[in-house]
Design a protein around this motif. Sequence first.
Motif, PDB file in Angstrom:
ATOM      1  N   ARG A   1      12.180   4.790  -6.469  1.00 23.49           N
ATOM      2  CA  ARG A   1      11.903   5.417  -7.723  1.00 23.49           C
ATOM      3  C   ARG A   1      13.350   5.723  -8.665  1.00 23.49           C
ATOM      4  O   ARG A   1      13.454   6.994  -9.066  1.00 23.49           O
ATOM      5  CB  ARG A   1      11.312   6.541  -7.732  1.00 23.49           C
ATOM      6  CG  ARG A   1       9.620   6.192  -7.127  1.00 23.49           C
ATOM      7  CD  ARG A   1       8.878   5.514  -8.463  1.00 23.49           C
ATOM      8  NE  ARG A   1       7.705   5.039  -8.179  1.00 23.49           N
ATOM      9  CZ  ARG A   1       6.539   5.764  -8.400  1.00 23.49           C
ATOM     10  NH1 ARG A   1       6.630   7.087  -8.898  1.00 23.49           N
ATOM     11  NH2 ARG A   1       5.185   5.139  -8.012  1.00 23.49           N
ATOM     12  N   ALA A   2      14.227   5.137  -8.482  1.00 25.49           N
ATOM     13  CA  ALA A   2      15.643   5.337  -9.218  1.00 25.49           C
ATOM     14  C   ALA A   2      15.337   4.833 -10.632  1.00 25.49           C
ATOM     15  O   ALA A   2      14.760   3.960 -10.938  1.00 25.49           O
ATOM     16  CB  ALA A   2      16.809   4.632  -8.679  1.00 25.49           C
ATOM     17  N   PRO A   3      16.175   5.408 -11.467  1.00 29.69           N
ATOM     18  CA  PRO A   3      16.139   5.069 -13.052  1.00 29.69           C
ATOM     19  C   PRO A   3      16.765   3.594 -13.431  1.00 29.69           C
ATOM     20  O   PRO A   3      16.554   2.937 -14.341  1.00 29.69           O
ATOM     21  CB  PRO A   3      16.845   6.281 -13.816  1.00 29.69           C
ATOM     22  CG  PRO A   3      17.912   6.558 -12.729  1.00 29.69           C
ATOM     23  CD  PRO A   3      17.107   6.408 -11.342  1.00 29.69           C
ATOM     24  N   VAL A   4      17.556   2.987 -12.201  1.00 30.54           N
ATOM     25  CA  VAL A   4      18.265   1.880 -12.290  1.00 30.54           C
ATOM     26  C   VAL A   4      17.926   1.068 -11.173  1.00 30.54           C
ATOM     27  O   VAL A   4      18.158   1.424  -9.828  1.00 30.54           O
ATOM     28  CB  VAL A   4      19.919   1.932 -12.385  1.00 30.54           C
ATOM     29  CG1 VAL A   4      20.403   0.707 -12.656  1.00 30.54           C
ATOM     30  CG2 VAL A   4      20.155   2.568 -13.687  1.00 30.54           C
ATOM     31  N   LEU A   5      17.355  -0.177 -11.281  1.00 31.00           N
ATOM     32  CA  LEU A   5      17.061  -1.029 -10.204  1.00 31.00           C
ATOM     33  C   LEU A   5      17.823  -2.452 -10.211  1.00 31.00           C
ATOM     34  O   LEU A   5      17.627  -3.163 -11.229  1.00 31.00           O
ATOM     35  CB  LEU A   5      15.664  -1.351 -10.280  1.00 31.00           C
ATOM     36  CG  LEU A   5      15.113  -2.484  -9.157  1.00 31.00           C
ATOM     37  CD1 LEU A   5      15.256  -1.989  -7.774  1.00 31.00           C
ATOM     38  CD2 LEU A   5      13.602  -2.639  -9.196  1.00 31.00           C
ATOM     39  N   LEU A   6      18.747  -2.563  -9.320  1.00 31.48           N
ATOM     40  CA  LEU A   6      19.660  -3.823  -9.321  1.00 31.48           C
ATOM     41  C   LEU A   6      19.295  -4.833  -8.286  1.00 31.48           C
ATOM     42  O   LEU A   6      19.167  -4.338  -7.103  1.00 31.48           O
ATOM     43  CB  LEU A   6      21.125  -3.295  -9.218  1.00 31.48           C
ATOM     44  CG  LEU A   6      21.430  -2.414 -10.147  1.00 31.48           C
ATOM     45  CD1 LEU A   6      22.972  -1.909  -9.641  1.00 31.48           C
ATOM     46  CD2 LEU A   6      21.342  -2.982 -11.670  1.00 31.48           C
ATOM     47  N   LEU A   7      19.090  -5.913  -8.495  1.00 30.65           N
ATOM     48  CA  LEU A   7      18.768  -7.014  -7.364  1.00 30.65           C
ATOM     49  C   LEU A   7      19.451  -8.252  -7.324  1.00 30.65           C
ATOM     50  O   LEU A   7      19.886  -8.782  -8.447  1.00 30.65           O
ATOM     51  CB  LEU A   7      17.074  -7.361  -7.485  1.00 30.65           C
ATOM     52  CG  LEU A   7      16.296  -6.344  -7.813  1.00 30.65           C
ATOM     53  CD1 LEU A   7      15.967  -5.870  -9.262  1.00 30.65           C
ATOM     54  CD2 LEU A   7      14.864  -6.635  -7.123  1.00 30.65           C
ATOM     55  N   ASP A   8      19.889  -8.577  -6.114  1.00 30.57           N
ATOM     56  CA  ASP A   8      20.992  -9.815  -6.192  1.00 30.57           C
ATOM     57  C   ASP A   8      19.887 -10.950  -5.646  1.00 30.57           C
ATOM     58  O   ASP A   8      19.385 -11.250  -4.463  1.00 30.57           O
ATOM     59  CB  ASP A   8      21.868  -9.635  -5.259  1.00 30.57           C
ATOM     60  CG  ASP A   8      22.903 -10.606  -4.797  1.00 30.57           C
ATOM     61  OD1 ASP A   8      22.821 -11.809  -5.688  1.00 30.57           O
ATOM     62  OD2 ASP A   8      23.886 -10.437  -4.288  1.00 30.57           O
ATOM     63  N   GLU A   9      19.653 -11.969  -6.781  1.00 31.77           N
ATOM     64  CA  GLU A   9      18.799 -12.944  -6.473  1.00 31.77           C
ATOM     65  C   GLU A   9      17.456 -12.692  -5.596  1.00 31.77           C
ATOM     66  O   GLU A   9      17.383 -13.336  -4.303  1.00 31.77           O
ATOM     67  CB  GLU A   9      19.562 -14.142  -5.666  1.00 31.77           C
ATOM     68  CG  GLU A   9      20.600 -14.615  -6.582  1.00 31.77           C
ATOM     69  CD  GLU A   9      21.554 -15.612  -5.971  1.00 31.77           C
ATOM     70  OE1 GLU A   9      20.571 -16.811  -5.864  1.00 31.77           O
ATOM     71  OE2 GLU A   9      22.460 -15.744  -5.978  1.00 31.77           O
ATOM     72  N   PRO A  10      16.714 -11.964  -6.176  1.00 30.41           N
ATOM     73  CA  PRO A  10      15.525 -11.391  -5.357  1.00 30.41           C
ATOM     74  C   PRO A  10      14.166 -12.530  -5.232  1.00 30.41           C
ATOM     75  O   PRO A  10      13.726 -12.658  -4.326  1.00 30.41           O
ATOM     76  CB  PRO A  10      14.831 -10.515  -6.248  1.00 30.41           C
ATOM     77  CG  PRO A  10      15.172 -10.718  -7.635  1.00 30.41           C
ATOM     78  CD  PRO A  10      16.868 -11.097  -7.681  1.00 30.41           C
ATOM     79  N   THR A  11      14.621 -13.665  -6.036  1.00 32.40           N
ATOM     80  CA  THR A  11      13.569 -14.749  -5.855  1.00 32.40           C
ATOM     81  C   THR A  11      14.097 -15.964  -5.092  1.00 32.40           C
ATOM     82  O   THR A  11      13.600 -17.041  -5.052  1.00 32.40           O
ATOM     83  CB  THR A  11      12.974 -15.005  -7.326  1.00 32.40           C
ATOM     84  OG1 THR A  11      13.798 -15.690  -8.145  1.00 32.40           O
ATOM     85  CG2 THR A  11      12.218 -13.746  -7.634  1.00 32.40           C
TER      86      THR A  11
END
Length: 223
Positions: A148-158
């Motif tokens: 539940r962070a205000p910033v969500l970063l994802l490295d190639e999630p798909t």
Amino acid sequence: MTDSVRVIGVSALHGRVLAVDRVDAVFRAGAVTAVTGGNGSGKSALVAVVAGVHPAAQGEVVRPPGGVALVPQSWSADRPLPLSVRAAVAMGRWHRRGRWGRLCTADHAIVADAMERLGVTDLAGRQIGALSGGQRQRVLVAQGLAQRAPVLLLDEPTAGVDAPARAWIEDALAAEADRGTVVVHITHDPASVERAGYRLHLEAGRVAAPVPPTAGAGIGVRS
């Protein structure tokens, strides 16, 4: 723009190589931004700097208060295995309670919500090691949502997942943006780029302009 992430003149090194070169960008709250570019273009380095896990050689990143959730591309070898899906998602609450702290009722509700949003509730008692790659990736994204962070970063999630898993993940990212979160993900998938609200395209560590017409042009332009 106070809830957005601002990247101001950021450069970063990968070893002795300049991986990010004087990048200026705004990642908007309430929107999904796709970060694109070829191998070695600086995508992962930029996201790592935004997350605060890699130092900037120059420039600064202005983030909203409340922390950043960073979802890697896959489970690393040092993850504590075996563990159940529920326990893995609950790890997303450790930043609030500490590794040995007890989760409260609200924490358990957040974990349950994250599992439901990624369609892994029925896998809650299963071991991570027994899951398919797509299932493990959905659990990893659920763990990120549980922060539940205000910033969500994802490295190639798909990357490398099947179509149903991709749909679960992309729907969850869109819903997270609707909550007002800054959502940024690295992708090579044209369909994921098309679905994102914005696109940041990198070449040789710099923001490239114009980007391909199918994805808009420049920073802050809708795809």
